[in-house]
Motif scaffolding. Structure first.
Motif, PDB file in Angstrom:
ATOM      1  N   LEU A  27       0.868  -1.179   0.000  1.00 49.97           N
ATOM      2  CA  LEU A  27       0.000   0.000   0.000  1.00 49.97           C
ATOM      3  C   LEU A  27       0.902   1.225   0.000  1.00 49.97           C
ATOM      4  CD1 LEU A  27      -2.549  -1.156   2.743  1.00 49.97           C
ATOM      5  CD2 LEU A  27      -2.775  -1.375   0.258  1.00 49.97           C
ATOM      6  N   GLU A  55      -1.156  -1.120  -4.509  1.00 48.81           N
ATOM      7  CA  GLU A  55      -2.326  -0.254  -4.420  1.00 48.81           C
ATOM      8  C   GLU A  55      -1.898   1.077  -3.823  1.00 48.81           C
ATOM      9  OE1 GLU A  55      -6.964  -0.320  -2.805  1.00 48.81           O
ATOM     10  OE2 GLU A  55      -5.561  -1.882  -2.195  1.00 48.81           O
ATOM     11  N   VAL A  57      -2.699   4.643  -1.802  1.00 49.28           N
ATOM     12  CA  VAL A  57      -3.596   5.199  -0.788  1.00 49.28           C
ATOM     13  C   VAL A  57      -3.349   6.700  -0.705  1.00 49.28           C
ATOM     14  CG1 VAL A  57      -4.202   5.242   1.656  1.00 49.28           C
ATOM     15  CG2 VAL A  57      -3.686   3.053   0.548  1.00 49.28           C
TER      16      VAL A  57
END
Length: 487
Positions: A27, A55, A57
């Protein structure tokens, strides 16, 4: 392996091969600034050679209005273009900060980590790496900030490349070996734009003041200042790790847990060097107290002194901990305070004080409110308020963080300009304050030095004088003993 570009960046500090493994969930915190955009690009490059899920954030802090929302839109477009999933968390930092009595920077950090933890929960059972874009310049600033606040060895090296946040969740900082100039040069070569946060230029914030005023001077003295500081950080971290391991070994040997206490054997004081003695006492006291906050060298020195005293002597320490001199050495146990005894404390952070130069800062207390305001002083001593619960302090003499708290062992007042001191307990006795009421009195403190006994005297250490340039006004309101009760 990396391609040529990846290898070049790895030499500059991208230690991804040691931080990210195949099968990990990464993340990446992407604010849209140069550092985080560089981090995202390098993770994408590394993903060509290592099979992990990536991913992004983005936490939209709700601080800068339209500019903040534009940054969120930029990050969303960047991730869509690069084929990366992106989560955007809108939060309201100013409201959270006010409601929890925190500075804006501290509140933003807490909310960011809450968002990361929430995102990590979706991958329960898989190793999660939270990748942050702190770099070498950030770490140099952190080292200086901690140094001037009196940090010990364990804080002087700044940030670690990796640290455990929770079970299965690790915070990693792949850019920690790279300098800001290298990151910006890389993005320029890639033709990759990024966002600029105007608040990073505001020198009212302590970290920004170090970044824009202190670091340039250090680099002027030595262009390799940041590089050399990172070398020192590495050595300090290795030394800290070594000391931590030796402390663990010594603690296992000399400390014995019983159902209601921890006994530190006298062999600690007879066979170990002073440095290791202090470390063992510190970690043991923190374990018994259940917290490391507000426990420092003054309490360790009290334990060292206790060992030289007669058997049966007891001293009081934070969090209701009692230390008793016994035949075997020192016995530490926790005595729970009475149910109606309040032990809350409020930290006055550097960010709060910076904000207090612009506006009044109001912090919630269990029995009222604490008001802070910093302003220029004219030099007219007649302006100093005579109110019981409003006091002025010479802001220029406040050298470290402040805390509004209840009394603790080791507290003292400076009683004159020469620096002579008086124990807080002695002050209470002289003022005929009943023992039953002493634990309920608010104290404004810096470490163990008491600057103000609320409702009573202030210490001489930070008194306003004719040469004072700025004053810190502190006011209590809303409780039984506060400004609101004065006529």
């Amino acid at each position: 392996m990396w391609n040529d570009r990846g290898n070049a960046m790895q030499k500059k500090g991208m230690e991804l091969e040691g931080l990210v493994k195949s099968g990990d969930v990464v993340l990446a915190g992407v604010s849209g600034g140069a550092d985080s955009v560089c981090l995202l690009l390098m993770l994408l490059e590394y993903r060509k050679h290592c099979d992990f899920f990536l991913e992004a954030v983005h936490v939209e802090h709700g601080i800068r209005g339209d500019a903040s929302r534009r940054d969120a839109a930029f990050v969303k477009r960047l991730c869509e273009k690069r084929g990366v999933c992106c989560r955007i968390y809108p939060v309201d930092v100013p409201v959270y900060a006010k409601g929890h009595g925190l500075g804006v920077e501290e509140a933003a950090r807490k909310l960011r980590y809450e968002c990361f933890r929430e995102a990590a929960e979706d991958y329960d059972g898989r190793p999660v790496k939270i990748a942050l874009a702190h770099h070498a310049d950030d770490n140099a600033e952190t080292m200086l900030f901690r140094l001037i606040r009196g940090s010990g060895l364990h804080g002087l090296y700044g940030m670690r490349p990796a640290r455990r946040l929770a079970e299965g969740v690790t915070v990693i900082r792949p850019l920690l070996g790279m300098e800001r100039a290298e990151i910006e040069a890389y993005l320029k070569a890639q033709g990759q734009p990024y966002c600029r946060d105007a608040t990073n230029e505001d020198t009212d914030y302590s970290r920004n003041r170090i970044r824009h005023k202190v670091m340039p001077e250090l680099k002027a003295v030595n262009t390799g200042a940041v590089h050399h500081m990172m070398q020192s950080a590495q050595m300090l971290m290795e030394l800290s790790d070594y000391l931590e391991e030796e402390t663990r070994r010594a603690t296992e040997r000399v400390c014995r847990d019983t159902p209601d206490a921890c006994v530190i054997d006298a062999v600690l004081f007879s066979e170990y060097p002073a440095l290791l003695i202090r470390e063992v006492l510190l970690v043991t006291l923190q374990k018994v107290a259940g917290s490391s906050r507000d426990i420092g060298s003054v309490h360790v020195e009290e334990l060292c002194t206790l060992y030289t005293r007669q058997v049966g002597r007891v001293i009081c320490l934070p969090y209701g901990v009692r230390a008793e001199r016994v035949y075997e050495g020192i016995r530490l146990y926790r005595e729970e305070p009475a149910a109606d005894m309040e032990r809350e404390s409020i930290e006055v952070t550097g960010e709060m004080l910076s904000r207090a130069e612009k506006e009044e800062v109001v912090l919630a207390l269990p029995d009222g409110r604490l008001h802070l305001r910093i302003r220029d002083f004219s030099g007219n001593m007649q302006e100093i308020p005579k109110k019981t619960y409003t006091k002025w302090f010479d802001y220029g003499k406040i050298k470290s963080g402040l805390r509004l708290r209840r009394r603790e062992s080791g507290d003292y007042l400076k009683i004159d300009a020469a620096g002579h001191t008086k124990k807080l307990k002695e002050y209470f006795v002289n003022e005929k304050i009943p023992a039953a009421k002493r634990d309920a009195i608010w104290l404004l403190a810096t470490g163990s030095e008491i600057l103000w006994v609320a409702g009573g005297r202030i210490g001489a250490g930070c008194k306003v004088g004719e040469n004072t340039e700025k004053i810190l006004e502190v006011r209590l309101s809303g409780g039984n003993d506060c400004e609101d009760q004065e006529n």
